[in-house]
Write a protein that holds these residues in place. Structure first.
Motif, short mmCIF file in Angstrom:
data_model
loop_
_atom_site.label_atom_id
_atom_site.label_comp_id
_atom_site.label_asym_id
_atom_site.label_seq_id
_atom_site.Cartn_x
_atom_site.Cartn_y
_atom_site.Cartn_z
N ALA A 244 -10.88 98.74 -31.36
CA ALA A 244 -10.64 99.86 -30.45
C ALA A 244 -9.85 99.36 -29.25
O ALA A 244 -10.01 98.21 -28.84
CB ALA A 244 -11.96 100.49 -29.99
N LEU A 245 -9.00 100.22 -28.70
CA LEU A 245 -8.21 99.87 -27.52
C LEU A 245 -8.42 100.92 -26.43
O LEU A 245 -8.45 102.12 -26.70
CB LEU A 245 -6.72 99.79 -27.86
CG LEU A 245 -6.27 98.61 -28.74
CD1 LEU A 245 -4.78 98.74 -29.04
CD2 LEU A 245 -6.56 97.28 -28.06
N PHE A 246 -8.53 100.43 -25.21
CA PHE A 246 -8.67 101.30 -24.04
C PHE A 246 -7.51 101.00 -23.09
O PHE A 246 -7.37 99.89 -22.61
CB PHE A 246 -10.01 101.03 -23.34
CG PHE A 246 -10.19 101.74 -22.02
CD1 PHE A 246 -9.90 103.09 -21.89
CD2 PHE A 246 -10.66 101.04 -20.93
CE1 PHE A 246 -10.07 103.73 -20.66
CE2 PHE A 246 -10.84 101.67 -19.69
CZ PHE A 246 -10.55 103.02 -19.57
N GLU A 258 2.79 103.56 -29.58
CA GLU A 258 4.02 103.13 -30.25
C GLU A 258 3.78 101.87 -31.07
O GLU A 258 4.22 101.75 -32.22
CB GLU A 258 5.12 102.90 -29.23
CG GLU A 258 6.46 102.52 -29.82
CD GLU A 258 7.52 102.26 -28.76
OE1 GLU A 258 8.56 101.66 -29.12
OE2 GLU A 258 7.31 102.63 -27.60
N ALA A 259 3.05 100.91 -30.47
CA ALA A 259 2.75 99.66 -31.17
C ALA A 259 1.84 99.90 -32.37
O ALA A 259 2.02 99.30 -33.45
CB ALA A 259 2.10 98.67 -30.21
N ILE A 260 0.88 100.78 -32.21
CA ILE A 260 -0.05 101.09 -33.30
C ILE A 260 0.69 101.75 -34.47
O ILE A 260 0.52 101.38 -35.63
CB ILE A 260 -1.19 102.00 -32.78
CG1 ILE A 260 -2.11 101.20 -31.85
CG2 ILE A 260 -1.98 102.59 -33.94
CD1 ILE A 260 -3.13 102.05 -31.11
N HIS A 261 1.55 102.71 -34.15
CA HIS A 261 2.28 103.41 -35.21
C HIS A 261 3.29 102.50 -35.89
O HIS A 261 3.54 102.63 -37.10
CB HIS A 261 2.97 104.65 -34.63
CG HIS A 261 2.01 105.74 -34.23
ND1 HIS A 261 1.01 106.19 -35.07
CD2 HIS A 261 1.90 106.46 -33.08
CE1 HIS A 261 0.33 107.15 -34.46
NE2 HIS A 261 0.84 107.32 -33.25
N ALA A 262 3.85 101.56 -35.13
CA ALA A 262 4.80 100.62 -35.73
C ALA A 262 4.13 99.76 -36.79
O ALA A 262 4.79 99.31 -37.74
CB ALA A 262 5.42 99.74 -34.64
N ARG A 263 2.85 99.53 -36.65
CA ARG A 263 2.10 98.73 -37.63
C ARG A 263 1.52 99.59 -38.75
O ARG A 263 0.88 99.07 -39.66
CB ARG A 263 0.95 97.99 -36.93
CG ARG A 263 1.43 96.82 -36.07
CD ARG A 263 0.30 96.22 -35.25
NE ARG A 263 0.74 95.01 -34.58
CZ ARG A 263 0.46 93.77 -35.00
NH1 ARG A 263 -0.26 93.59 -36.09
NH2 ARG A 263 0.90 92.72 -34.34
N LEU A 265 -0.94 101.63 -38.55
CA LEU A 265 -2.40 101.75 -38.46
C LEU A 265 -2.81 103.20 -38.28
O LEU A 265 -2.16 103.96 -37.55
CB LEU A 265 -2.93 100.91 -37.29
CG LEU A 265 -2.68 99.41 -37.37
CD1 LEU A 265 -3.16 98.73 -36.09
CD2 LEU A 265 -3.38 98.82 -38.59
N ARG A 266 -3.90 103.58 -38.93
CA ARG A 266 -4.40 104.95 -38.83
C ARG A 266 -5.44 105.04 -37.71
O ARG A 266 -6.34 104.21 -37.63
CB ARG A 266 -4.98 105.40 -40.16
CG ARG A 266 -3.95 105.61 -41.26
CD ARG A 266 -4.61 105.95 -42.57
NE ARG A 266 -5.43 104.82 -43.05
CZ ARG A 266 -6.32 104.91 -44.04
NH1 ARG A 266 -6.51 106.06 -44.65
NH2 ARG A 266 -7.01 103.85 -44.41
N GLN A 270 -8.63 102.94 -38.57
CA GLN A 270 -8.34 101.51 -38.48
C GLN A 270 -8.34 101.00 -37.03
O GLN A 270 -8.54 99.81 -36.80
CB GLN A 270 -7.00 101.22 -39.14
CG GLN A 270 -7.01 101.45 -40.64
CD GLN A 270 -5.64 101.27 -41.25
OE1 GLN A 270 -4.72 102.04 -40.97
NE2 GLN A 270 -5.48 100.24 -42.08
N ILE A 271 -8.08 101.87 -36.09
CA ILE A 271 -8.10 101.51 -34.68
C ILE A 271 -8.39 102.77 -33.86
O ILE A 271 -7.72 103.79 -34.02
CB ILE A 271 -6.76 100.86 -34.23
CG1 ILE A 271 -6.81 100.41 -32.78
CG2 ILE A 271 -5.60 101.80 -34.46
CD1 ILE A 271 -7.49 99.10 -32.55
#
Length: 333
Positions: A244-246, A258-263, A265-266, A270-271
């Motif tokens: 998880a990210l805050f 943007e970084a999450i979608h580039a990878r 990840l759902r 997944q995050i």
């Protein structure tokens, strides 16, 4: 329109005394509504424009102008805050001079100098840092200052803040309650009061849950999207990345996403993600974002109210207001 129209000419045309025109301008004294309307109509037809600085020098009083210097006009939080300031100022017959210093020390100093040149009655500002010398010097010159969103350590100034520590703690506690034990944080600048308070709230939530604080899971950004993207990439590249990210503000959350979608990840399978600030389209993202919503308009309105009170009563004791944020749970967590 006549060039260089002065009060004497307006008074002559309206058939009143100069003092009556002055009271109409300053919205003071007992003047009938009929007379007030007639004077303003004459001013409009003659093209009279009062000189704020000249009025202040003549009267030794107010020029009915306050300054608002914000760090990032692209941040929706500060846009809402500015609307709150403007609405309350207008109710008090004050105009607002708005400047954007872009988290830059030289630009902050430049706009403080502009405020001096314009002889504003006071300013509202989120200080660049908790020791901001430029703001302290400005306040030492006798001009009323209200700190908003951020504070200066040990300064005897009015201030309006959000309870950043409690808001961050609630957000991270929510992630813990959803089963996350590896929670990364993209924090704000370490030198700002908001950055420190939100990090403290993150640590509070971990401590209350009996989870360790891992320094490698925290990265300090600058409240702008690119830093959110860069630091999210760093966190997601760890050998054991967070689940998880805050993000400590909405603009950094944009970069984080943007970084999450580039990878690929759902979210949230997944995050999971949560951020401070309710972005204008946060509720229609896919999935909608869980956020800590700040009462930005109310913060701005309260800051303007304190400034108007300070202008009227310069010697009163400093006032410190703390408004409570709200955790809005949506699909991203």
């Amino acid at each position: 329109m006549q060039p260089n129209v002065n009060l004497t000419e307006v008074a002559r045309r309206a058939g009143v005394s100069i003092s009556t025109v002055s009271r109409t301008l300053n919205d003071t004294g007992r003047i009938s509504e009929e007379t007030r309307v007639r004077i303003r109509d004459v001013m409009r037809k003659m093209g009279y424009r009062p000189n704020r600085v000249a009025r202040r020098l003549r009267s030794g009083g107010s020029c009915h102008l306050i300054g608002l210097i914000i760090p990032n006009i692209q941040n929706p939080f500060f846009a809402d805050l500015a609307r709150g300031v403007e609405d309350r100022a207008r109710q008090g017959n004050f105009a607002v001079l708005l400047c954007n210093y872009d988290e830059d020390r030289a630009k902050e100093q430049f706009y403080l100098d502009v405020m001096r040149a314009e002889s504003v009655d006071g300013i509202i500002i989120p200080p660049l840092s908790s020791t901001d010398p430029a703001v302290l010097k400005f306040a030492s010159e006798g001009v009323p200052v209200v700190c908003v969103d951020r504070a200066i350590n040990n300064a005897t100034l009015d201030k309006v803040e959000v309870d950043n520590r409690a808001g961050a703690c609630e957000a991270v506690a929510h992630l813990v309650a959803r089963g996350h034990v590896r929670i990364g944080m993209i924090a704000g600048p370490a030198g700002s009061s908001t950055g420190r308070a939100r990090l403290a709230g993150y640590r509070d939530a971990l401590r209350q849950a009996g989870l360790p604080y891992e320094a490698e899971w925290v990265r300090h950004g600058d409240y702008k999207p690119e830093s959110g993207r860069v630091h999210a990439e760093t966190l997601l590249s760890l050998a054991e990345p967070p689940t998880a990210l805050f993000a400590a503000n909405g603009l950094m959350a944009i970069g984080m996403l943007e970084a999450i979608h580039a990878r690929g990840l759902r979210i949230p399978k997944q995050i999971a993600v949560v951020n401070f600030d309710d972005l204008p389209l946060a509720s229609v993202f896919n999935p909608p974002l869980t956020v800590v919503r700040q009462p930005a308009y109310e913060v701005g309105s309260a800051a303007a109210e304190l400034l108007l009170q300070r202008i009227q009563t310069p010697g009163r004791a400093p006032v410190s207001l703390m408004l409570r944020p709200e955790l809005v749970i949506r699909g991203s967590s």
